[in-house]
Design a protein around this motif. Structure first.
Motif, mmCIF file in Angstrom:
data_model
loop_
_atom_site.group_PDB
_atom_site.id
_atom_site.type_symbol
_atom_site.label_atom_id
_atom_site.label_comp_id
_atom_site.label_asym_id
_atom_site.label_seq_id
_atom_site.Cartn_x
_atom_site.Cartn_y
_atom_site.Cartn_z
ATOM 1 N N PHE A 1 0.832 -1.196 0.000
ATOM 2 C CA PHE A 1 0.000 0.000 0.000
ATOM 3 C C PHE A 1 0.871 1.252 0.000
ATOM 4 N N GLY A 2 0.688 2.119 -0.971
ATOM 5 C CA GLY A 2 1.496 3.328 -1.093
ATOM 6 C C GLY A 2 2.889 3.072 -1.649
ATOM 7 N N ARG A 3 3.103 1.873 -2.198
ATOM 8 C CA ARG A 3 4.442 1.504 -2.674
ATOM 9 C C ARG A 3 4.897 2.388 -3.835
ATOM 10 N N GLU A 4 3.983 2.711 -4.735
ATOM 11 C CA GLU A 4 4.355 3.503 -5.916
ATOM 12 C C GLU A 4 4.935 4.856 -5.517
ATOM 13 N N GLU A 5 4.284 5.521 -4.537
ATOM 14 C CA GLU A 5 4.781 6.826 -4.082
ATOM 15 C C GLU A 5 6.131 6.680 -3.373
ATOM 16 N N PHE A 6 6.254 5.632 -2.573
ATOM 17 C CA PHE A 6 7.502 5.428 -1.840
ATOM 18 C C PHE A 6 8.671 5.218 -2.801
ATOM 19 N N ILE A 7 8.475 4.370 -3.810
ATOM 20 C CA ILE A 7 9.528 4.115 -4.799
ATOM 21 C C ILE A 7 9.850 5.393 -5.563
ATOM 22 N N LYS A 8 8.822 6.187 -5.866
ATOM 23 C CA LYS A 8 9.037 7.448 -6.584
ATOM 24 C C LYS A 8 9.959 8.372 -5.785
ATOM 25 N N PHE A 9 9.699 8.476 -4.468
ATOM 26 C CA PHE A 9 10.530 9.346 -3.628
ATOM 27 C C PHE A 9 11.960 8.815 -3.525
ATOM 28 N N ILE A 10 12.109 7.497 -3.469
ATOM 29 C CA ILE A 10 13.445 6.907 -3.421
ATOM 30 C C ILE A 10 14.203 7.202 -4.721
ATOM 31 N N ARG A 11 13.518 7.067 -5.849
ATOM 32 C CA ARG A 11 14.149 7.375 -7.145
ATOM 33 C C ARG A 11 14.577 8.841 -7.196
ATOM 34 N N HIS A 12 13.687 9.729 -6.715
ATOM 35 C CA HIS A 12 14.007 11.149 -6.706
ATOM 36 C C HIS A 12 15.217 11.440 -5.811
ATOM 37 N N LEU A 13 15.320 10.720 -4.719
ATOM 38 C CA LEU A 13 16.454 10.914 -3.816
ATOM 39 C C LEU A 13 17.775 10.713 -4.549
ATOM 40 N N PHE A 14 17.801 9.731 -5.462
ATOM 41 C CA PHE A 14 19.057 9.372 -6.108
ATOM 42 C C PHE A 14 19.272 10.041 -7.467
ATOM 43 N N ILE A 15 18.212 10.292 -8.213
ATOM 44 C CA ILE A 15 18.461 10.737 -9.592
ATOM 45 C C ILE A 15 17.739 12.014 -10.002
ATOM 46 N N ASP B 1 20.188 24.907 -10.807
ATOM 47 C CA ASP B 1 20.296 23.754 -11.701
ATOM 48 C C ASP B 1 21.475 22.927 -11.212
ATOM 49 N N THR B 2 21.235 21.667 -10.894
ATOM 50 C CA THR B 2 22.315 20.812 -10.390
ATOM 51 C C THR B 2 22.641 19.733 -11.413
ATOM 52 N N LEU B 3 23.868 19.219 -11.349
ATOM 53 C CA LEU B 3 24.287 18.151 -12.259
ATOM 54 C C LEU B 3 23.743 16.803 -11.817
ATOM 55 N N PHE B 4 23.565 16.649 -10.501
ATOM 56 C CA PHE B 4 23.051 15.395 -9.942
ATOM 57 C C PHE B 4 21.998 15.725 -8.892
ATOM 58 N N SER B 5 21.408 14.698 -8.316
ATOM 59 C CA SER B 5 20.428 14.949 -7.262
ATOM 60 C C SER B 5 21.131 15.631 -6.091
ATOM 61 N N PRO B 6 20.419 16.477 -5.339
ATOM 62 C CA PRO B 6 21.049 17.149 -4.193
ATOM 63 C C PRO B 6 21.695 16.174 -3.209
ATOM 64 N N PHE B 7 21.093 14.990 -3.040
ATOM 65 C CA PHE B 7 21.665 14.001 -2.130
ATOM 66 C C PHE B 7 23.019 13.510 -2.644
ATOM 67 N N ILE B 8 23.088 13.154 -3.922
ATOM 68 C CA ILE B 8 24.347 12.673 -4.496
ATOM 69 C C ILE B 8 25.403 13.774 -4.459
ATOM 70 N N GLU B 9 24.994 15.008 -4.727
ATOM 71 C CA GLU B 9 25.961 16.109 -4.676
ATOM 72 C C GLU B 9 26.481 16.306 -3.245
ATOM 73 N N HIS B 10 25.593 16.131 -2.249
ATOM 74 C CA HIS B 10 26.036 16.249 -0.847
ATOM 75 C C HIS B 10 27.048 15.159 -0.519
ATOM 76 N N VAL B 11 26.780 13.917 -0.940
ATOM 77 C CA VAL B 11 27.708 12.820 -0.639
ATOM 78 C C VAL B 11 29.059 13.084 -1.296
ATOM 79 N N CYS B 12 29.036 13.589 -2.531
ATOM 80 C CA CYS B 12 30.306 13.902 -3.218
ATOM 81 C C CYS B 12 31.103 14.960 -2.458
ATOM 82 N N GLU B 13 30.414 15.961 -1.939
ATOM 83 C CA GLU B 13 31.101 17.058 -1.263
ATOM 84 C C GLU B 13 31.487 16.694 0.169
ATOM 85 N N ALA B 14 30.542 16.119 0.935
ATOM 86 C CA ALA B 14 30.790 15.857 2.355
ATOM 87 C C ALA B 14 31.595 14.584 2.575
ATOM 88 N N GLU B 15 31.490 13.618 1.665
ATOM 89 C CA GLU B 15 32.237 12.362 1.798
ATOM 90 C C GLU B 15 33.241 12.293 0.645
#
Length: 1001
Positions: free
Chosen positions: A449-463, A475-489
């Motif tokens: 139940f609600g799986r479609e929305e959950f997967i959508k948010f997970i996809r958005h997190l990464f791409i 305008d970012t080159l990657f998702s904000p999460f991926i850009e944070h990992v590149c910078e902070a890690e």
């Protein structure tokens, strides 16, 4: 007749005489009715107005009408307008009084101050003094003043007006917008747009709302529409739909038809306000002194009602202006003593991760229950109670429950709080580790139940990349999460978590595409090549993925040329050239794939091929074997690329490269020609906010004409050689070099030629065009030009005539017609620009065509039919609103070439800042400017079954109206201005002629 007599009169013909007669005795009601001018109302409106004034426990909902009363809005009619959340004049009055218990009122008020979006019930309760007043920020007054200014009318008189609210998250922007609608609900028809529905559907429903139960078309209310957190493309489409709908009504009234209140979150609202101060209000976390006093007083009042500050955290944070130190201290206080290993703390971190990086994300209550190991409940109240009871005290403070259309869900009270929770609960675990752990939570991913929305948010997190066009701040080159990992890690961690997502989310090809992009951005080209091939193995015919493969090699080539410190050896040189040629091959594959895609127009392959090709030319010019001559020319390189000549030094070592490099000139020429024609068809302005950091970024997107001009010059520079002209004795090589000289001067394609008309220094542009024409033969009728050369030659004359009509270089119209006859007589295909020229040259001329000529009509008709055919092929199944046709020229009042008026001349006659000039074009008010009317010629025509035709031709010549809805129904004589586009002739400002019945004579 006064109000009492009027009601008694009506009552005599009504079954409910007693009710009406009793009302007639109530003097206060009579005064109210008399103030509303009931004599002008429809009978049903009087009935609805009286019904609304009677005390009743279950009233129907009502809308205001222009005569001053109200009309009933039955539920069945409201449900037809499903793309709108309609705000009625008596909103919430239909809720039964016993519904509002003290507990219910307190819960509704507290939910708002916890961080939920304000509801109409909140405003209704405040109006009825059933709860405390809702603070009106000073920005609310500013918005109201802007709205009043629009309603008072202005010289611009736009049928679709807009005012914009940019706000920090949690600063009350959405509250302000709804407060404005709430105060306007009894004076206008108000609604909130549901952006999940297409703009065309919304437009139809808005029109129906405006017209519902209204009789007088000239005095109807404007419709006040709230649109929130929209993307630019959606808003632009909606605005165009509304403008076109308004154009069909053709009523000159001082008030607009529709008023759009545009409310959008952003991190820098003040900058947005400065960019457009006349119609924009900024709402920030910063409070004025008077606002601070209001907020602090309100906080004390809430505390006196035993509302604990920790359960209205959003409001408390707003009182402190979301001060970073205060947010940090507050979150630390809340999280003190929390069990870091409990399931609800883990859930809190997962929700915080999504809320921090994915706007408007949430986790369904069903997912939370599954994760916490709770049972399933059928009774919602029991379910919510058990969920809250299971949470720790800290989680109850920071979670807020939401209800979407069919899903109950939770999120963190504010994105800044979510960010701080992530920081404070991280411990030694990085965010990439947290995301990897989240991906392994089978309970969450397998919950149905609600799986479609959950997967959508997970996809958005990464791409999902941030884009200004979608309302994001950058305008970012990657998702904000991926850009944070590149910078902070580091990028390795970002790559690792993307790999995990690829594996755990069904080996999604778009995750593989992102891995290719991430790797080449971090100069890991072998890995990027691998992931590009993986993505292509899933979707071998996707033009975007094929373009990514091309970008891998493009970046790789640039890296080897710019950053590799080793000295070039013959082997390294060959390797670099092969990488560039691979990139160009991939881009050509993307071009072919894009042609087969019916619903999109992806032109990135052409731009990519030109970028790499021009860079490759630069690199080749630095190789010693192609040394520059003493005159600074690239004679050896030109000979190698355009003839059979191969220098002895590279005869054998480059054996596998020769054939491909000798095709470089033609491949680049074809790509540049394609881009030029594409830009000739469509409007290219992006209406984006100016930002210095982005001026040079992705120039081909934001200023493609400038990009094309620059690349054309680079391309031509490497094919110019005076000595080669002498050696070839006017042979093919000599003609090529002359053509490249024309190219370098700006005369090599349609777009660069027309760009001379946008140069502010017209004399300079005229001189350049005269120089370009000097490269051509002096007798083009005798010395036959190639097809493309002839197109450019004729267009140079037309452009020069616009800039310097007295130039000695200009050929007369009749000679240009003779030259262009080839495009009509030859039985072979030509570019669209050839047929476009025929429409310009063979449009009847007052000096040359004093009587209708069937032969010339046939040329014109044939050219228009071919243009329409080519346009349909190019558009495929892409909606026309996504690719708006560009009108290059208009029909003026002169004769010969002087009757052709370019759009830039019209633009120069429109006063005001850029946004205002664009609005004048959009709303059609440019045609009210006297100087424009003096320059252009109105032509006569007629309409039949909503089709538009023009007079003065042997055959019926159909004209494309700019807005189909602006063509009057039935058979009418009309006049209009005529434009010339790559889709044929376009009619502007269609008006019914005052000369009686329609005639085709």
């Amino acid at each position: 007749m006064n109000g009492t007599e009027y009601i008694i009169c009506i009552a005599e013909s009504r079954e409910n005489y007693g009710k009406w007669a009793n009302l007639a005795q109530a003097s206060c009601s009579i005064e109210t009715l008399e103030q509303r001018s009931i004599v002008g109302m429809k009978l049903s409106h009087v009935d609805a107005t009286v019904q609304a004034m009677l005390p009743c426990t279950a009233q129907p909902r009502h809308l205001p009408v222009s005569t001053g009363g109200v009309c009933t809005l039955p539920l069945r009619e409201e449900e037809k307008l499903y793309s709108l959340e309609i705000l009625c004049a008596d909103q919430c009055d239909d809720i039964k009084s016993n519904h509002w218990t003290e507990k219910k009122i307190q819960e509704t008020e507290q939910n708002f101050y916890r961080g939920r979006k304000i509801t109409w019930e909140n405003l209704w309760l405040a109006d009825r003094r059933l709860c405390g007043d809702i603070i009106e920020r000073e920005a609310c007054k500013e918005v109201s003043e802007l709205l009043d200014g629009i309603l008072r009318g202005s010289a611009l008189n736009y049928p679709v007006a807009k005012l914009k609210i940019f706000h920090h998250p949690g600063s009350g922007g959405s509250t302000i917008a709804r407060q404005v609608l709430w105060k306007s609900r009894k004076h206008f028809r108000c609604a909130v747009i549901k952006t999940s529905y297409p703009p065309s559907t919304v437009c139809n429903h808005v029109l129906a709302l405006r017209d519902y139960e209204e009789r007088d078309i000239t005095h109807r209310f404007p419709v006040l529409l709230l649109i929130e957190d929209y993307d630019d493309e959606y808003f632009e489409e909606l605005q165009i739909e509304l403008v076109e709908a308004a154009a069909t009504r053709k009523i000159n009234i001082p008030k607009p038809y529709f008023i759009l209140v545009c409310c959008r979150r952003c991190n820098d609202p003040e900058r947005r306000c400065k960019a457009s101060p006349l119609d924009t209000v900024a709402v920030t976390h910063k409070l004025t002194e008077s606002e601070k006093s209001l907020f602090n007083t309100k906080l004390e009042n809430l505390k006196q009602k035993d509302v604990k500050p920790e359960f209205i955290l959003t409001f408390v944070l707003m009182c402190e202006e979301f001060n970073a130190t205060y947010v940090s201290d507050l979150v630390a206080h809340i999280l003190h003593g929390i069990d870091l290993h409990s399931r609800d703390t883990c859930l809190m971190r997962y929700v915080a991760l999504l809320n921090c990086y994915v706007p408007d994300s949430y986790v369904s209550l069903s997912h939370c229950e599954a994760f916490l190991g709770l049972g399933a409940y059928t009774e919602s109240k029991l379910r919510a109670y058990d969920f809250k009871r299971r949470l720790s005290e800290q989680a109850r403070m920071i979670f807020i429950e939401l209800s979407t259309t069919y899903i109950s869900s939770v999120r963190i009270i504010h994105c800044l709080v979510a960010k701080e929770i992530l920081h404070q609960l991280s411990g030694n675990e990085s965010q990439s580790q947290l995301a990897t752990t989240l991906l392994q939570e089978k309970t969450l991913f397998e919950n149905r139940f609600g799986r479609e929305e959950f997967i959508k948010f997970i996809r958005h997190l990464f791409i999902r990349r941030d884009k200004r066009s979608r309302g994001d701040n950058t305008d970012t080159l990657f998702s904000p999460f991926i850009e944070h990992v590149c910078e902070a890690e580091d990028c390795e961690k970002a790559i690792a978590v993307l790999k995990a997502a690829y594996e755990l989310l069904g080996k999604d090809p778009f995750f593989a595409q992102q891995l290719a992009r991430l790797n080449y951005s971090n100069e890991k080209f072998e890995d990027a090549e691998y992931w590009a091939r993986v993505a292509k193995s899933h979707l071998p015919d996707d033009s975007y993925i094929l373009d990514t493969e091309g970008q891998v090699y493009r970046k790789w080539f640039s890296f080897t040329v710019d950053k590799m410190a080793e000295e070039d050896t013959p082997e390294r040189t060959i390797l670099k050239i092969e990488i560039a040629l691979k990139a160009m091959k991939c881009f050509r594959a993307a071009q072919q794939a894009a042609k087969a895609e019916r619903e999109t127009m992806n032109n990135a392959g052409y731009f990519g091929e030109v970028e790499v090709g021009c860079r490759l030319l630069r690199f080749l010019s630095t190789i010693p074997v192609f040394h520059r001559s003493a005159e600074g020319e690239y004679t050896e390189l030109v000979k190698y690329l355009t003839t059979d000549y191969i220098p002895e030094e590279i005869q054998r070592t480059w054996a596998r490269l020769h054939s491909r490099l000798k095709g470089l000139h033609q491949n680049l020429y074809n790509a540049l020609e394609w881009i030029s024609e594409e830009l000739s068809y469509f409007q290219t302005d992006k209406n984006k906010e100016k930002d210095d950091e982005n001026d040079e970024k992705e120039e081909q997107i934001y200023n493609p004409r400038k990009w094309l001009k620059r690349q054309s010059e680079v391309y031509a520079k490497f094919f110019i050689s005076a000595s080669l002209i002498e050696e070839s004795n006017n042979g093919p090589e000599s003609q090529l070099v002359r053509r490249m000289s024309i190219y370098k001067s700006g005369g090599g394609n349609v777009t660069t030629i027309l760009s001379f008309l946008t140069d502010k220094k017209e004399n300079r542009s005229a001189e350049k065009l005269e120089r370009i024409l000097s490269f051509y033969t002096e007798n083009p009728l005798r010395d036959r030009l190639e097809d493309n050369d002839l197109i450019h030659y004729i267009l140079c004359h037309i452009t020069l005539a616009c800039l310097a009509p007295g130039s000695a270089k200009l050929l007369p119209l009749q000679m240009l017609r003779e030259l262009s006859l080839r495009f009509f007589k030859a039985k072979r295909p030509f570019p669209a620009s050839a047929y476009f020229l025929l429409t310009l040259l063979y449009w009847p001329d007052e000096a040359l065509d004093k009587a209708p000529n069937p032969d010339k009509d046939e040329i014109l008709t044939s050219a228009l039919q071919t243009l329409k055919h080519l346009y349909d092929i190019k558009m495929k199944d892409v909606p026309t609103r996504k690719k708006r046709i560009y009108t290059h020229f208009f029909l003026g009042k002169g004769y010969g070439l002087s009757k052709i008026v370019h759009k830039t001349k019209i633009d120069k006659l429109i006063m005001g800042p850029l946004d205002e000039r664009r609005m004048k074009w959009l709303h059609g008010t440019v045609w009210n400017i006297q100087t424009i009317r003096e320059n252009l010629k109105r032509v006569s025509g007629w309409t039949k079954d909503r089709n538009l035709f023009i007079r003065g031709h042997v055959k019926d010549l159909r004209i494309l109206p700019l807005h189909y809805e602006s063509v009057p129904p039935g058979n009418e004589n009309v006049t209009f201005y005529l434009g010339f586009s790559f889709n044929g002739l376009v009619a502007f400002n269609i008006e019914v002629a005052n000369d009686g019945a329609c005639s085709r004579a």
